[in-house]
Design a protein around this motif. Structure first.
Motif, PDB file in Angstrom:
ATOM      1  N   HIS A  41      -3.173  12.194  10.388  1.00  0.00           N
ATOM      2  CA  HIS A  41      -1.811  11.211  10.470  1.00  0.00           C
ATOM      3  C   HIS A  41      -2.094   9.767  10.250  1.00  0.00           C
ATOM      4  CE1 HIS A  41      -0.560  14.849  13.058  1.00  0.00           C
ATOM      5  NE2 HIS A  41       0.451  14.259  13.105  1.00  0.00           N
ATOM      6  N   LEU A  42      -3.202   9.451  10.093  1.00  0.00           N
ATOM      7  CA  LEU A  42      -3.394   7.943   9.718  1.00  0.00           C
ATOM      8  C   LEU A  42      -3.163   7.822   8.039  1.00  0.00           C
ATOM      9  CD1 LEU A  42      -6.481   6.882  11.754  1.00  0.00           C
ATOM     10  CD2 LEU A  42      -4.020   5.795  12.039  1.00  0.00           C
ATOM     11  N   LYS A  43      -3.905   9.024   7.316  1.00  0.00           N
ATOM     12  CA  LYS A  43      -3.571   8.739   6.048  1.00  0.00           C
ATOM     13  C   LYS A  43      -2.138   9.164   5.607  1.00  0.00           C
ATOM     14  CE  LYS A  43      -8.413  10.576   4.948  1.00  0.00           C
ATOM     15  NZ  LYS A  43      -8.631   9.262   4.369  1.00  0.00           N
ATOM     16  N   ILE A  44      -1.259  10.040   6.388  1.00  0.00           N
ATOM     17  CA  ILE A  44      -0.049   9.958   6.050  1.00  0.00           C
ATOM     18  C   ILE A  44       0.808   8.941   6.216  1.00  0.00           C
ATOM     19  CG2 ILE A  44       2.198  11.435   6.961  1.00  0.00           C
ATOM     20  CD1 ILE A  44       0.368  13.790   7.394  1.00  0.00           C
ATOM     21  N   VAL A  45       0.488   8.219   7.382  1.00  0.00           N
ATOM     22  CA  VAL A  45       1.247   7.116   7.608  1.00  0.00           C
ATOM     23  C   VAL A  45       0.792   5.942   6.857  1.00  0.00           C
ATOM     24  CG1 VAL A  45       1.841   5.229   9.389  1.00  0.00           C
ATOM     25  CG2 VAL A  45       1.653   7.884   9.997  1.00  0.00           C
ATOM     26  N   GLU A  46      -0.414   5.686   6.393  1.00  0.00           N
ATOM     27  CA  GLU A  46      -0.857   4.721   5.379  1.00  0.00           C
ATOM     28  C   GLU A  46       0.033   5.244   4.160  1.00  0.00           C
ATOM     29  OE1 GLU A  46      -5.352   4.213   7.400  1.00  0.00           O
ATOM     30  OE2 GLU A  46      -5.056   5.501   5.440  1.00  0.00           O
ATOM     31  N   GLY A  47      -0.042   6.252   3.750  1.00  0.00           N
ATOM     32  CA  GLY A  47       0.634   6.690   2.473  1.00  0.00           C
ATOM     33  C   GLY A  47       2.039   6.262   2.395  1.00  0.00           C
ATOM     34  N   MET A  67       3.465   3.895   4.166  1.00  0.00           N
ATOM     35  CA  MET A  67       3.449   2.604   4.175  1.00  0.00           C
ATOM     36  C   MET A  67       3.053   1.857   2.785  1.00  0.00           C
ATOM     37  SD  MET A  67       2.913   1.287   8.123  1.00  0.00           S
ATOM     38  CE  MET A  67       1.253   1.716   8.244  1.00  0.00           C
ATOM     39  N   GLY A  68       2.471   2.524   2.025  1.00  0.00           N
ATOM     40  CA  GLY A  68       1.973   2.148   0.710  1.00  0.00           C
ATOM     41  C   GLY A  68       0.559   1.270   0.728  1.00  0.00           C
ATOM     42  N   ILE A  69      -0.102   1.861   1.828  1.00  0.00           N
ATOM     43  CA  ILE A  69      -1.328   1.525   1.916  1.00  0.00           C
ATOM     44  C   ILE A  69      -2.527   2.371   1.319  1.00  0.00           C
ATOM     45  CG2 ILE A  69      -3.266   0.763   3.619  1.00  0.00           C
ATOM     46  CD1 ILE A  69      -1.125   0.358   5.487  1.00  0.00           C
ATOM     47  N   PRO A  70      -3.295   2.207   0.375  1.00  0.00           N
ATOM     48  CA  PRO A  70      -4.321   2.878  -0.298  1.00  0.00           C
ATOM     49  C   PRO A  70      -5.267   3.617   0.382  1.00  0.00           C
ATOM     50  CG  PRO A  70      -5.003   0.527  -0.753  1.00  0.00           C
ATOM     51  CD  PRO A  70      -3.644   0.359   0.006  1.00  0.00           C
ATOM     52  N   VAL A  71      -5.045   4.901   0.812  1.00  0.00           N
ATOM     53  CA  VAL A  71      -5.869   5.778   1.826  1.00  0.00           C
ATOM     54  C   VAL A  71      -7.202   5.744   1.312  1.00  0.00           C
ATOM     55  CG1 VAL A  71      -3.969   7.051   2.379  1.00  0.00           C
ATOM     56  CG2 VAL A  71      -5.205   7.987   0.706  1.00  0.00           C
ATOM     57  N   ASP A  72      -7.723   5.551   0.016  1.00  0.00           N
ATOM     58  CA  ASP A  72      -9.194   5.741  -0.299  1.00  0.00           C
ATOM     59  C   ASP A  72      -9.977   4.272  -0.287  1.00  0.00           C
ATOM     60  OD1 ASP A  72      -7.588   5.022  -2.424  1.00  0.00           O
ATOM     61  OD2 ASP A  72      -8.611   6.508  -3.848  1.00  0.00           O
ATOM     62  N   ASP A  73      -9.025   3.220   0.134  1.00  0.00           N
ATOM     63  CA  ASP A  73      -9.743   1.758  -0.464  1.00  0.00           C
ATOM     64  C   ASP A  73     -10.821   1.819   1.182  1.00  0.00           C
ATOM     65  OD1 ASP A  73      -9.734  -0.940   0.878  1.00  0.00           O
ATOM     66  OD2 ASP A  73      -9.044  -1.123  -1.301  1.00  0.00           O
ATOM     67  N   ASP A  74     -11.789   1.199   0.604  1.00  0.00           N
ATOM     68  CA  ASP A  74     -13.256   1.064   1.576  1.00  0.00           C
ATOM     69  C   ASP A  74     -12.529   0.273   2.752  1.00  0.00           C
ATOM     70  OD1 ASP A  74     -14.721   2.368  -0.156  1.00  0.00           O
ATOM     71  OD2 ASP A  74     -15.485   0.667  -1.036  1.00  0.00           O
ATOM     72  N   ALA A  75     -11.908  -0.686   2.432  1.00  0.00           N
ATOM     73  CA  ALA A  75     -11.519  -1.337   3.646  1.00  0.00           C
ATOM     74  C   ALA A  75     -10.424  -0.848   4.662  1.00  0.00           C
ATOM     75  CB  ALA A  75     -10.723  -2.810   3.283  1.00  0.00           C
ATOM     76  N   VAL A  76      -9.751   0.308   4.090  1.00  0.00           N
ATOM     77  CA  VAL A  76      -8.728   0.907   5.040  1.00  0.00           C
ATOM     78  C   VAL A  76      -9.634   2.115   5.891  1.00  0.00           C
ATOM     79  CG1 VAL A  76      -6.767   2.530   4.842  1.00  0.00           C
ATOM     80  CG2 VAL A  76      -6.805   0.655   3.143  1.00  0.00           C
ATOM     81  N   VAL A  77     -10.661   2.695   5.048  1.00  0.00           N
ATOM     82  CA  VAL A  77     -11.198   3.714   5.567  1.00  0.00           C
ATOM     83  C   VAL A  77     -12.234   3.129   6.741  1.00  0.00           C
ATOM     84  CG1 VAL A  77     -13.134   5.158   5.337  1.00  0.00           C
ATOM     85  CG2 VAL A  77     -11.636   5.048   3.504  1.00  0.00           C
ATOM     86  N   GLY A  78     -12.587   1.911   6.558  1.00  0.00           N
ATOM     87  CA  GLY A  78     -13.260   1.118   7.448  1.00  0.00           C
ATOM     88  C   GLY A  78     -12.399   0.757   8.663  1.00  0.00           C
ATOM     89  N   PHE A  79     -11.278   0.359   8.292  1.00  0.00           N
ATOM     90  CA  PHE A  79     -10.253  -0.056   9.434  1.00  0.00           C
ATOM     91  C   PHE A  79     -10.114   1.144  10.242  1.00  0.00           C
ATOM     92  CE2 PHE A  79      -5.766  -0.033  10.853  1.00  0.00           C
ATOM     93  CZ  PHE A  79      -6.020  -1.141  11.435  1.00  0.00           C
ATOM     94  N   SER A  80      -9.837   2.414   9.706  1.00  0.00           N
ATOM     95  CA  SER A  80      -9.403   3.673  10.548  1.00  0.00           C
ATOM     96  C   SER A  80     -10.554   3.909  11.553  1.00  0.00           C
ATOM     97  CB  SER A  80      -9.267   4.831   9.349  1.00  0.00           C
ATOM     98  OG  SER A  80      -8.069   4.376   8.650  1.00  0.00           O
TER      99      SER A  80
END
Length: 278
Positions: free
Chosen positions: A29-35, A37-50
Motif C-alpha cells: 500500500h505504501l508503494k502504491i500511494v507513493e507511486g 503521489m509521484g514519489i520514487p518508490v525505489d529511492d533509498d531515502a523513500v525506502v528508509g522512510f517507509s
C-alpha cells in the motif's frame, strides 16, 4: 529539500498505521500511494522512510500489549537466573520470538540489493497481493482453529516467524498475511494467530526501522517528515490493532481476501494503462 513533504508524510503515516497489522500488505500500500503521489518508490531515502515510520506502528504494539510484554520479558529475565522458571511458557515464548526472528534477519541482510531493487517493483506488489490472497483463503479454510495462544510451540514460532520472509521478498504478500496464514495452517485460532503475528513482528520491524534510519536521514528525507509520519503511524496503528482483534474474534479473513484481490487487479490495471510506473 526533502523528497517527502510533511503533508505526504501524514498520508503515508496513516497508510502505514492502517495496513501494518492488517493482512493486506503495508509495504504494498505504501508503494502504491507513493507511486500515486509521484514519489520514487525505489529511492533509498523513500525506502528508509517507509522502514522508519514502521517504528511508530511497532510502538503502538508495545503500548497496546504492554502488560503482556512486561510479563513475558519478566519471565525471561527470571528464567535466566532461576532454572525452575525456565519451565514457564512465557520464558520459552520469549526465546521462541528471538529464535524466530533470526531467519528474516539473515535473509534481509543477504537479499537487501534484491529487496530494494527488482523486487520493489509494483508489478511484484500486484502479483503478490493476489497470490497471497489465495494462500490466506486456503489457510482459513484448512485451519481447524482449535489451538489457543497457550498451545503454541517452538515449531509454531519458527514456522510462523520464517514465513515473514515471503513478505520481505515479495512486497504485497503481507507480513501479517503470511504469519497469520501459517498460524492458521498450524490450527491456531484466529485470535491466537493474530496475536502471534503481532509479537513476532516486534523485533523484526523495529530492527528494520533502526537499520534504515541512517538512509532516511542521510539521503533526502528531513527530520520533520520522519517525525510526523512516525507519530501518525503510531496513532492510527493503535486504533487498527484494537479493531483487528475484535474483528477476527467473530469473522473470517474473507473480507481481507476479497479486498486484496480487488486492489491487486486495480494495480495491474493502473500499471498497464501507464497511470502508475513500476
Amino acid at each position: 529539500m526533502s523528497v517527502i513533504s510533511v503533508g505526504q508524510a501524514v498520508v503515508l503515516g496513516a497508510v502505514e498505521g492502517v495496513t501494518e497489522f492488517l493482512p493486506v500488505s503495508s509495504t504494498g500500500h505504501l508503494k502504491i500511494v507513493e507511486g500515486l503521489m509521484g514519489i520514487p518508490v525505489d529511492d533509498d531515502a523513500v525506502v528508509g522512510f517507509s522502514a522508519v515510520i514502521q517504528v511508530g506502528a511497532i510502538a503502538a504494539v508495545l503500548v497496546y500489549f504492554f502488560k503482556d510484554i512486561v510479563r513475558i520479558v519478566s519471565a525471561w529475565g527470571r528464567g535466566l537466573r532461576d532454572r525452575e522458571e525456565r519451565y514457564h511458557h512465557d520464558y520459552r515464548f520469549a526465546w521462541w520470538v528471538i529464535c524466530a526472528t533470526i531467519p528474516i534477519v539473515a535473509v534481509g541482510l543477504a537479499a537487501k540489493p534484491l529487496i530494494e531493487g527488482p523486487l520493489a517493483s509494483l508489478w511484484v506488489v500486484a502479483g503478490s497481493l493476489i497470490v497471497g490472497s489465495g494462500v490466506m483463503w486456503a489457510a482459513d479454510q484448512m485451519g481447524r482453529h482449535k489451538r489457543g495462544e497457550d498451545d503454541t510451540s517452538f515449531k509454531d514460532a519458527m514456522l510462523v516467524g520464517s514465513s515473514q520472509i515471503l513478505a520481505l521478498l515479495f512486497p504485497g504478500f503481507s507480513r501479517s498475511g503470511a504469519t497469520m496464514s501459517t498460524a492458521l495452517i498450524l490450527d491456531l485460532d484466529r485470535v491466537a494467530a493474530t496475536r502471534l503475528s503481532f509479537f513476532l513482528g516486534i523485533p523484526a520491524l523495529t530492527g528494520a526501522g533502526l537499520y534504515e534510519l541512517k538512509d532516511a536521514l542521510g539521503t533526502g528525507v528531513g527530520a520533520a517528515p520522519l517525525v510526523v509520519g512516525t507519530v501518525v503511524s503510531f496513532v492510527v496503528a493503535y486504533a487498527s490493532i484494537a479493531w483487528l482483534l475484535k474483528f477476527v474474534a467473530k469473522h473470517s479473513f474473507n473480507a481481507f481476501v476479497i479486498y486484496r484481490i480487488v486492489v491487486g487487479v486495480l494495480l495491474f490495471g493502473l500499471l498497464g494503462a501507464g497511470v502508475l510506473h513500476s
